[in-house]
Design a protein around this motif. Structure first.
Motif, PDB file in Angstrom:
ATOM      1  N   THR A  40      36.688  37.574  35.060  1.00  0.00           N
ATOM      2  CA  THR A  40      37.196  36.372  35.854  1.00  0.00           C
ATOM      3  C   THR A  40      37.093  36.550  37.301  1.00  0.00           C
ATOM      4  O   THR A  40      37.002  37.706  37.730  1.00  0.00           O
ATOM      5  CB  THR A  40      38.769  36.339  35.135  1.00  0.00           C
ATOM      6  OG1 THR A  40      39.189  37.673  35.479  1.00  0.00           O
ATOM      7  CG2 THR A  40      38.736  36.102  33.779  1.00  0.00           C
ATOM      8  N   PRO A  41      37.488  35.813  38.200  1.00  0.00           N
ATOM      9  CA  PRO A  41      37.679  35.825  39.482  1.00  0.00           C
ATOM     10  C   PRO A  41      38.754  36.656  39.815  1.00  0.00           C
ATOM     11  O   PRO A  41      38.611  37.764  40.930  1.00  0.00           O
ATOM     12  CB  PRO A  41      38.076  34.325  39.933  1.00  0.00           C
ATOM     13  CG  PRO A  41      37.400  33.510  38.923  1.00  0.00           C
ATOM     14  CD  PRO A  41      37.711  34.001  37.763  1.00  0.00           C
ATOM     15  N   GLU A  42      39.993  36.852  39.054  1.00  0.00           N
ATOM     16  CA  GLU A  42      40.952  37.732  39.395  1.00  0.00           C
ATOM     17  C   GLU A  42      40.408  39.355  39.141  1.00  0.00           C
ATOM     18  O   GLU A  42      40.739  40.126  39.920  1.00  0.00           O
ATOM     19  CB  GLU A  42      42.012  37.190  38.521  1.00  0.00           C
ATOM     20  CG  GLU A  42      43.188  38.472  38.665  1.00  0.00           C
ATOM     21  CD  GLU A  42      44.379  38.082  37.749  1.00  0.00           C
ATOM     22  OE1 GLU A  42      45.705  38.722  38.065  1.00  0.00           O
ATOM     23  OE2 GLU A  42      44.151  37.485  36.581  1.00  0.00           O
ATOM     24  N   LEU A  43      39.736  39.261  37.699  1.00  0.00           N
ATOM     25  CA  LEU A  43      39.363  40.773  37.513  1.00  0.00           C
ATOM     26  C   LEU A  43      38.325  41.353  38.480  1.00  0.00           C
ATOM     27  O   LEU A  43      38.018  42.307  38.838  1.00  0.00           O
ATOM     28  CB  LEU A  43      38.736  40.913  36.214  1.00  0.00           C
ATOM     29  CG  LEU A  43      37.966  42.132  35.818  1.00  0.00           C
ATOM     30  CD1 LEU A  43      39.081  43.160  35.786  1.00  0.00           C
ATOM     31  CD2 LEU A  43      37.632  41.847  34.275  1.00  0.00           C
ATOM     32  N   LYS A  44      37.405  40.326  38.971  1.00  0.00           N
ATOM     33  CA  LYS A  44      36.435  40.659  40.015  1.00  0.00           C
ATOM     34  C   LYS A  44      36.853  41.019  41.428  1.00  0.00           C
ATOM     35  O   LYS A  44      36.639  42.068  41.917  1.00  0.00           O
ATOM     36  CB  LYS A  44      35.306  39.427  40.046  1.00  0.00           C
ATOM     37  CG  LYS A  44      34.223  39.826  41.124  1.00  0.00           C
ATOM     38  CD  LYS A  44      33.317  38.506  41.242  1.00  0.00           C
ATOM     39  CE  LYS A  44      32.229  38.932  42.101  1.00  0.00           C
ATOM     40  NZ  LYS A  44      31.123  37.609  42.066  1.00  0.00           N
ATOM     41  N   LYS A  45      38.070  40.528  41.690  1.00  0.00           N
ATOM     42  CA  LYS A  45      38.571  40.787  42.951  1.00  0.00           C
ATOM     43  C   LYS A  45      39.199  42.162  42.832  1.00  0.00           C
ATOM     44  O   LYS A  45      39.118  43.024  43.658  1.00  0.00           O
ATOM     45  CB  LYS A  45      39.905  39.697  43.137  1.00  0.00           C
ATOM     46  CG  LYS A  45      40.365  39.937  44.764  1.00  0.00           C
ATOM     47  CD  LYS A  45      41.258  38.941  45.189  1.00  0.00           C
ATOM     48  CE  LYS A  45      41.854  39.100  46.680  1.00  0.00           C
ATOM     49  NZ  LYS A  45      42.199  40.466  46.772  1.00  0.00           N
ATOM     50  N   LYS A  46      39.904  42.441  41.666  1.00  0.00           N
ATOM     51  CA  LYS A  46      40.352  43.982  41.576  1.00  0.00           C
ATOM     52  C   LYS A  46      39.428  44.778  41.589  1.00  0.00           C
ATOM     53  O   LYS A  46      39.701  45.804  42.152  1.00  0.00           O
ATOM     54  CB  LYS A  46      41.219  43.898  40.073  1.00  0.00           C
ATOM     55  CG  LYS A  46      42.659  43.016  40.077  1.00  0.00           C
ATOM     56  CD  LYS A  46      43.231  43.223  38.806  1.00  0.00           C
ATOM     57  CE  LYS A  46      44.620  42.552  38.795  1.00  0.00           C
ATOM     58  NZ  LYS A  46      45.160  42.705  37.516  1.00  0.00           N
TER      59      LYS A  46
END
Length: 711
Positions: A84-90
Motif C-alpha cells: 500500500t502507499p502507506e506501507l511503502k512510505k514507512k
C-alpha cells in the motif's frame, strides 16, 4: 546506489562534516587507498586520519547494504500484491534494519505457523472479534466455529486457534516489539549454566557453571567465552528480563477491561511473549551482544597486531638464529643483513655433556665464521634453556643475544610462501630463518603470516570473520605504508600491502627487479608491466629507493611534490640535497609562500618534517632485554618474586606477560597501576619491557597471577 547519495546520513552517523565525507567518498570511488588519502590528500579531506576514513568507508557500505535490503523487501511485498502507499512510505522512511525487518515481518515467507493453521480452519473472524475485547458470550460465539471437517472439534480448540492468531499479531506489531526491546535493553540478564551431564568435560568453563549478570554490563571477553561454551554444547545460555514483568508490560498495552474476551487476549499475550516475541527479541539481543563483543575483541586484537607490527627492529645485521628443541635438537641458521640463508645445521645442547660440548664449539665457530652480530633464539619449547646455554658461550662482547617471540613462525614455515622462498629446505630450517628475520625487521616478516596466527588475539576464531579480516587488513596496510618499503629488498608479501599495488603488481616488481637489476629511481617503476599512472600515484610515496640519484626518492615526499621542493631550494639558491642536509636552510623556508589551491599547510608541514629526517622509521629504537637468570620453569616461581618480563598480549581485562617460564602470567587490570584503569592500553603496550611481582602460582592449572603496581 552510489555512496555519495548517503553523504548527509554518513555525516550524521560519524560526526564528520558533509564536505569531508563527500570528498573522501569521491577519492575512494576513484580508487584511492586509505593510506594515500590520509597522507597525501589532507587538503581534500580536511586532515582526516586513517581511522576516520575507514569509518566513512564502512558506514557507506552499511548504508548500501541497508538500501539493498529495502529494495528486496519492497519487491517481495509488491509481488504479493500487498504494497500500500502507506506501507511503502514507512519502508522508504525507515533508517535502520530493525525497523525495516519489523515492517516486513507480517509479509515474510514463513514455515507454517500455528496462526496460519488457525486461519486455514476459518478462525480469523473469531480472533478479530475477540481482539476487540467487547462484552459478549465468547464460548457461544466460539461454538459457531466448530467444524470437524476443518479440524475444529470443540469450543476449546476454536478458542485456542483464535488465541494463536492474536498471539502472532501481537508479536508482529512493531510497537509491541519496541516495548519488549526497551525492557531487554534496561533489564536483560545474561545467564549461564553447565549443560546437563557435561560437568566434567566443561571444566575449562567452570567459572560459568552458574553465572548471571546484566547483559548491558557484561564485558566482551565473558560474552564470547560463554557463547563458545554454548557452541561446544557445554553451557546453556539465556538472555532476557523477568518473564512476568515482560508479560505485564504487554498486558498493560494490549489488554483492555475485564471481559471474557479480554481474558482470552490476556492468555494470548502470555503465549505470544513466551513462544514468539520473547525468543525473537532474545535472538536480536544475542546477535547485538555478539556483534558488540566481536567489535571489542577485534579492536583489542587489531591494537595488539598494530603494536606488534611496530615492534622495534634490530636492523640489518649478520644474525645467527636458533629454533630451540630438546630431543630433536636446535636448528641453527646463519643469515646475512639482507636475511638470506647462508648456512644451516642442527646442534644438541640439551642431550648430554658430549653433545653440549660439540654444540658449544659449533656455535662459537659459526659466530666467528659469519661475523655474527646478534643471536636470535625462539621463545618456544627449550627457549630459556637454550638462551642460558648460549649466554655461557665465549662470545664477542658486541654480540647481542635476544629471545624472539616465535608465535606464527610454524604457520609461516608450513605455508606456500615459505615453500616458495625455500623449496629445498624443511620446515625446521624455514622456522629458524623466520625467527632470525623477525629480529631484524618484525614488520617485514610478520606480513607473511595471516594476522590471525600471530597469537595476540582474544577469541579471534569466534568473532565475525569478515570484520576481523577487513580490520586486520587495514592495520597491516596502515603499518606497512607508515613505515615505508625499500623497493629493492622488499619481499612480494611486503610489497603486496603497499598502497595501490596488490599481489599482481608486487609480483611484477619482483620480476622486473630480477631481470633488470635494482631500481635506480621511482620513475623507473612506471616501466613495470601493468604499472599505470593511477597505481604509480598511489604507491610511489610509500616506496623508498636508497641508492637513487634523486635524494627525495629516499623519502616519503610524493613525486607529485618534487617540483615544489625543488622550487623551495631554488628560491634559497641551493640544491634539494642542501635542503635535506642543512637545518639552517630549512629554517629559512617561508611555507606561506607555497600555499596554493592544491597544496595547503598540512602537506607543506609534512614535507618539511620529511626533509628534516628523510625516510625516517617511525618505530622506536631497539632495546636489549634479558629474563631473570635461573628462572626458566613455573616450578622456579615463588610468591613475592619481582621479575623482568615482556608484555605478550593485551586484553580488555588486563595483559599477559612472558617472564621466561614457558607460561605467560596475567596482570589483571586492577593490578596494572595505583589508579583506576579503564583500558589496559593506557598503561602498557605490546612487547613493552616491564617489572612484575608474582602474586599467585597455580602449577596444576598453569596459571600465574602477576602485579605491576606492587613490583
Amino acid at each position: 546506489m552510489s555512496a555519495e547519495n548517503f553523504v548527509p546520513r554518513i555525516a550524521a552517523l560519524t560526526g564528520i562534516s558533509a564536505n569531508q565525507v563527500k570528498s573522501t567518498l569521491k577519492l575512494l570511488e576513484e580508487g584511492a587507498t586509505i593510506p594515500f588519502i590520509s597522507r597525501y590528500r589532507k587538503e581534500m579531506t580536511g586532515n582526516l586520519d586513517e581511522v576516520q576514513i575507514a569509518e566513512i568507508r564502512d558506514t557507506a557500505k552499511q548504508l548500501q547494504d541497508l538500501e539493498k535490503r529495502r529494495e528486496a523487501i519492497l519487491k517481495s511485498i509488491e509481488e504479493q500484491g500487498k504494497l500500500t502507499p502507506e506501507l511503502k512510505k514507512k519502508l522508504t522512511d525507515a533508517t535502520d534494519l530493525t525497523t525495516l525487518e519489523d515492517l516486513y515481518l507480517p509479509y515474510k515467507q514463513k514455515r507454517k505457523t500455528r496462526a496460519m493453521i488457525a486461519r486455514e480452519k476459518g478462525l480469523e473472524p473469531l480472533s478479530n472479534l475477540i481482539a476487540k475485547q467487547n462484552r459478549f458470550d465468547v464460548e457461544a460465539e466460539a461454538e459457531k466455529y466448530i467444524n470437524p471437517d476443518k479440524g475444529v472439534n470443540s469450543i476449546d480448540e476454536a478458542l485456542q486457534g483464535a488465541r494463536d492468531i492474536i498471539a502472532e499479531n501481537i508479536s508482529e506489531d512493531p510497537s509491541n516489539r519496541n516495548i519488549i526491546r526497551q525492557l531487554f535493553a534496561r533489564k536483560a540478564v545474561l545467564g549461564s549454566k553447565v549443560a546437563r551431564g557435561k560437568k566434567e568435560t566443561a571444566e575449562k568453563f567452570r567459572d560459568y557453571f552458574d553465572w548471571s549478570e546484566p547483559l548491558s554490563k557484561a564485558p566482551s571477553h565473558r560474552i564470547l567465552a560463554m557463547f563458545r561454551g554454548e557452541n561446544e554444547g557445554l553451557l546453556s545460555l539465556n538472555i532476557g528480563p523477568d518473564d512476568e514483568e515482560a508479560v505485564e508490560q504487554l498486558e498493560r498495552r494490549v489488554v483492555q477491561g475485564n471481559t471474557s474476551a479480554a481474558m482470552q487476549v490476556g492468555m494470548a499475550v502470555a503465549d505470544s511473549y513466551k513462544r514468539l516475541l520473547g525468543p525473537s527479541v532474545e535472538t536480536e539481543f544475542r546477535a547485538q551482544a555478539k556483534e558488540k563483543a566481536d567489535k571489542e575483541a577485534v579492536r583489542v586484537f587489531a591494537d595488539n597486531v598494530r603494536q606488534l607490527l611496530f615492534e622495534s627492529p634490530l636492523g640489518r645485521k649478520n644474525v645467527l638464529a636458533i629454533d630451540p628443541g630438546f630431543r630433536t635438537g636446535c636448528k641453527v641458521v646463519c643469515l646475512n643483513p639482507q636475511g638470506d640463508l647462508l648456512h644451516n645445521e642442527t646442534v644438541y645442547p640439551h642431550s648430554g655433556h658430549r653433545e653440549a660440548l660439540d654444540a658449544e664449539n659449533k656455535l662459537q665457530h659459526k659466530v666467528e665464521a659469519y661475523k655474527i652480530e646478534a643471536i636470535a633464539i625462539g621463545n618456544g619449547t627449550a627457549g630459556r634453556e637454550t638462551e642460558q646455554f648460549v649466554k655461557k658461550l665465549r662470545l664477542p662482547k658486541d654480540v647481542t643475544v635476544v629471545m624472539v617471540n616465535e608465535s606464527g613462525a610454524s604457520v609461516y614455515s608450513a605455508s606456500p610462501v615459505a615453500r616458495e622462498e625455500f623449496p629445498d629446505y624443511d620446515i625446521t630450517v624455514r622456522g629458524a630463518v623466520s625467527i632470525g628475520r623477525r629480529l631484524m625487521d618484525p614488520l617485514a616478516e610478520l606480513v607473511k603470516i595471516d594476522p590471525k596466527s600471530i597469537g595476540v588475539g582474544q577469541y579471534q576464531h569466534d568473532v565475525n570473520q569478515p570484520l576481523l579480516q577487513q580490520t586486520l587488513s587495514d592495520v597491516v596496510t596502515g603499518a606497512v605504508n607508515a613505515v615505508g618499503v625499500e623497493v629493492n629488498s622488499a619481499s612480494k608479501q611486503l610489497l603486496t600491502y603497499v598502497s595501490g599495488l596488490g599481489p599482481a603488481l608486487a609480483e611484477n616488481i619482483i620480476k622486473f627487479r630480477k631481470e633488470n637489476g635494482p631500481f635506480n629511481s621511482r620513475k623507473q617503476l612506471l616501466k613495470v608491466p601493468r604499472m599505470g599512472e593511477k597505481a604509480f600515484e598511489q604507491c610511489a610515496g610509500f616506496l623508498r629507493i636508497a641508492e637513487s640519484k634523486h635524494p627525495l626518492d629516499r623519502s616519503s615526499v610524493h613525486p607529485e611534490r618534487y617540483a615544489l621542493v625543488e622550487k623551495m631550494a631554488t628560491d634559497l639558491g641551493s640544491s634539494v640535497s642542501d635542503l635535506l642536509s642543512n637545518p639552517q636552510l630549512r629554517k629559512q623556508v617561508d611555507l606561506k609562500r607555497y600555499v596554493s589551491n592544491e597544496v595547503g599547510m598540512p602537506t607543506l608541514t609534512d614535507i618539511m618534517a620529511e626533509l628534516e629526517k628523510p625516510g625516517r622509521d617511525p618505530r622506536a629504537a631497539f632495546k636489549q632485554f634479558s629474563f631473570e637468570n635461573g628462572v626458566t620453569e613455573i616450578k622456579h616461581l615463588r610468591e613475592g618474586m619481582v621479575l623482568p618480563g615482556i608484555v605478550t598480549n593485551i586484553t580488555s581485562f588486563g595483559c599477559f606477560v612472558d617472564i621466561g617460564v614457558h607460561q605467560d602470567g596475567l596482570v589483571h587490570i586492577s593490578e596494572l597501576a595505583n589508579r583506576f584503569v579503564k583500558d589496559p592500553n593506557e598503561v602498557v603496550k605490546l612487547r613493552q619491557q616491564v617489572s612484575v611481582k608474582v602474586m599467585e602460582v597455580d602449577e596444576s592449572r598453569k596459571r600465574i597471577q602477576l602485579s605491576m603496581k606492587q613490583a
